[in-house]
Write a protein that holds these residues in place. Structure first.
Motif, PDB file in Angstrom:
ATOM      1  N   GLU A   1      16.288  39.023  32.375  1.00 48.07           N
ATOM      2  CA  GLU A   1      17.003  39.918  33.278  1.00 48.07           C
ATOM      3  C   GLU A   1      18.438  39.445  33.421  1.00 48.07           C
ATOM      4  O   GLU A   1      18.701  38.252  33.535  1.00 48.07           O
ATOM      5  N   ILE A   2      19.359  40.390  33.425  1.00 50.10           N
ATOM      6  CA  ILE A   2      20.777  40.097  33.627  1.00 50.10           C
ATOM      7  C   ILE A   2      21.200  40.742  34.935  1.00 50.10           C
ATOM      8  O   ILE A   2      20.929  41.916  35.167  1.00 50.10           O
ATOM      9  N   GLN A   3      21.868  39.992  35.767  1.00 50.62           N
ATOM     10  CA  GLN A   3      22.381  40.547  37.009  1.00 50.62           C
ATOM     11  C   GLN A   3      23.886  40.731  36.872  1.00 50.62           C
ATOM     12  O   GLN A   3      24.597  39.822  36.419  1.00 50.62           O
ATOM     13  N   ILE A   4      24.364  41.903  37.235  1.00 47.55           N
ATOM     14  CA  ILE A   4      25.785  42.212  37.168  1.00 47.55           C
ATOM     15  C   ILE A   4      26.286  42.459  38.588  1.00 47.55           C
ATOM     16  O   ILE A   4      25.705  43.265  39.323  1.00 47.55           O
ATOM     17  N   ASN A   5      27.345  41.779  38.979  1.00 45.07           N
ATOM     18  CA  ASN A   5      27.903  41.920  40.321  1.00 45.07           C
ATOM     19  C   ASN A   5      29.326  42.464  40.251  1.00 45.07           C
ATOM     20  O   ASN A   5      30.059  42.164  39.318  1.00 45.07           O
ATOM     21  N   SER A   6      29.667  43.252  41.238  1.00 44.86           N
ATOM     22  CA  SER A   6      31.023  43.770  41.367  1.00 44.86           C
ATOM     23  C   SER A   6      31.547  43.430  42.744  1.00 44.86           C
ATOM     24  O   SER A   6      30.786  43.353  43.714  1.00 44.86           O
ATOM     25  N   THR A   7      32.846  43.252  42.821  1.00 42.62           N
ATOM     26  CA  THR A   7      33.481  42.984  44.098  1.00 42.62           C
ATOM     27  C   THR A   7      34.427  44.124  44.428  1.00 42.62           C
ATOM     28  O   THR A   7      35.253  44.508  43.591  1.00 42.62           O
ATOM     29  N   ILE A   8      34.285  44.651  45.626  1.00 49.23           N
ATOM     30  CA  ILE A   8      35.168  45.699  46.112  1.00 49.23           C
ATOM     31  C   ILE A   8      35.711  45.239  47.458  1.00 49.23           C
ATOM     32  O   ILE A   8      34.951  44.867  48.353  1.00 49.23           O
ATOM     33  N   GLN A   9      37.029  45.239  47.573  1.00 46.23           N
ATOM     34  CA  GLN A   9      37.663  44.912  48.846  1.00 46.23           C
ATOM     35  C   GLN A   9      37.838  46.205  49.628  1.00 46.23           C
ATOM     36  O   GLN A   9      38.207  47.234  49.058  1.00 46.23           O
ATOM     37  N   VAL A  10      37.568  46.159  50.916  1.00 45.82           N
ATOM     38  CA  VAL A  10      37.653  47.357  51.751  1.00 45.82           C
ATOM     39  C   VAL A  10      38.750  47.172  52.796  1.00 45.82           C
ATOM     40  O   VAL A  10      38.732  46.216  53.570  1.00 45.82           O
ATOM     41  N   TYR A  11      39.692  48.112  52.792  1.00 47.73           N
ATOM     42  CA  TYR A  11      40.745  48.180  53.805  1.00 47.73           C
ATOM     43  C   TYR A  11      40.384  49.349  54.719  1.00 47.73           C
ATOM     44  O   TYR A  11      39.999  50.422  54.244  1.00 47.73           O
ATOM     45  N   ASP A  12      40.507  49.176  56.017  1.00 49.36           N
ATOM     46  CA  ASP A  12      40.139  50.235  56.948  1.00 49.36           C
ATOM     47  C   ASP A  12      41.056  51.448  56.870  1.00 49.36           C
ATOM     48  O   ASP A  12      40.655  52.558  57.203  1.00 49.36           O
ATOM     49  N   SER A  13      42.298  51.227  56.443  1.00 52.65           N
ATOM     50  CA  SER A  13      43.255  52.327  56.340  1.00 52.65           C
ATOM     51  C   SER A  13      44.381  51.934  55.396  1.00 52.65           C
ATOM     52  O   SER A  13      44.531  50.765  55.029  1.00 52.65           O
ATOM     53  N   VAL A  14      45.186  52.903  55.046  1.00 54.09           N
ATOM     54  CA  VAL A  14      46.351  52.664  54.182  1.00 54.09           C
ATOM     55  C   VAL A  14      47.305  51.660  54.826  1.00 54.09           C
ATOM     56  O   VAL A  14      47.924  50.859  54.129  1.00 54.09           O
TER      57      VAL A  14
ATOM     58  N   GLU B   1      46.762  48.984  56.269  1.00 54.64           N
ATOM     59  CA  GLU B   1      46.389  47.584  56.013  1.00 54.64           C
ATOM     60  C   GLU B   1      46.814  47.102  54.630  1.00 54.64           C
ATOM     61  O   GLU B   1      46.796  45.907  54.361  1.00 54.64           O
ATOM     62  N   LEU B   2      47.172  48.024  53.755  1.00 56.99           N
ATOM     63  CA  LEU B   2      47.546  47.664  52.381  1.00 56.99           C
ATOM     64  C   LEU B   2      48.912  46.997  52.355  1.00 56.99           C
ATOM     65  O   LEU B   2      49.753  47.248  53.221  1.00 56.99           O
ATOM     66  N   PRO B   3      49.173  46.163  51.342  1.00 54.97           N
ATOM     67  CA  PRO B   3      50.535  45.640  51.162  1.00 54.97           C
ATOM     68  C   PRO B   3      51.513  46.807  51.024  1.00 54.97           C
ATOM     69  O   PRO B   3      51.153  47.889  50.552  1.00 54.97           O
ATOM     70  N   LYS B   4      52.749  46.605  51.429  1.00 55.21           N
ATOM     71  CA  LYS B   4      53.764  47.668  51.448  1.00 55.21           C
ATOM     72  C   LYS B   4      53.907  48.364  50.097  1.00 55.21           C
ATOM     73  O   LYS B   4      53.983  49.589  50.035  1.00 55.21           O
TER      74      LYS B   4
END
Length: 160
Positions: free
Chosen positions: A3-16, A18-21
């Motif tokens: 068996e191979i396990q594949i993981n993904s990472t997603i970062q969640v920002y609550d709103s625009v 919060e994003l860098p300028k």
């Protein structure tokens, strides 16, 4: 069997906000592109904006056609435009925003399968990941560091 396990990472920002300028500005370009989408059939408007390594920002929006397969998604319009007008230039990041004229879209909308494959081709070609930021019309923004987080088992030219 193995068996191979594949993981993904997603970062969640609550709103625009919060994003860098610089990402906020790119997302605004995606929103502006979205507003110009040609989507008379689905009424689902998508805009995408790319930041290239040379500082240029390019955008695209979905372009529908009564013969449905003849249309193009915003992500492919933007990435193909960049490839045609800035060949060899690296795509650093992509911002995507989607809305519907029929109902509110408040959850992040990722690229479809065809767009994932097209973006993957550019990641492979440039040998560098493309950060993807995607959202609905408002609300949370998801970020992946690479298209591989959305499409971990990429089909590429090495398999042909």
């Amino acid at each position: 069997m193995k068996e191979i396990q594949i993981n993904s990472t997603i970062q969640v920002y609550d709103s625009v906000q919060e994003l860098p300028k610089n990402v906020q500005e790119l997302m605004e370009k995606a929103v502006e592109a979205r507003k110009k989408a040609y989507a008379p059939y689905s009424k689902f408007q998508v805009g995408a904006a790319l930041m290239l390594a040379n500082g240029e920002a390019v955008s695209g929006n979905n372009q529908e056609n009564a013969a449905y397969p003849s249309g193009l998604c915003a992500e492919r319009v933007a990435v193909f435009y960049a490839g045609a007008h800035y060949p060899g230039e690296t795509v650093e990041m992509m911002a995507i925003s989607a809305t519907s004229l029929d109902k509110p879209v408040t959850t992040p909308v990722p690229p479809c399968g065809a767009c994932r494959q097209a973006i993957a081709e550019y990641e492979i070609k440039q040998e560098k990941p493309i950060a993807l930021y995607f959202m609905g019309e408002k609300g949370a923004v998801y970020k992946t560091n690479s298209l591989k987080d959305l499409l971990p088992l990429i089909f590429d030219g090495s398999m042909l």
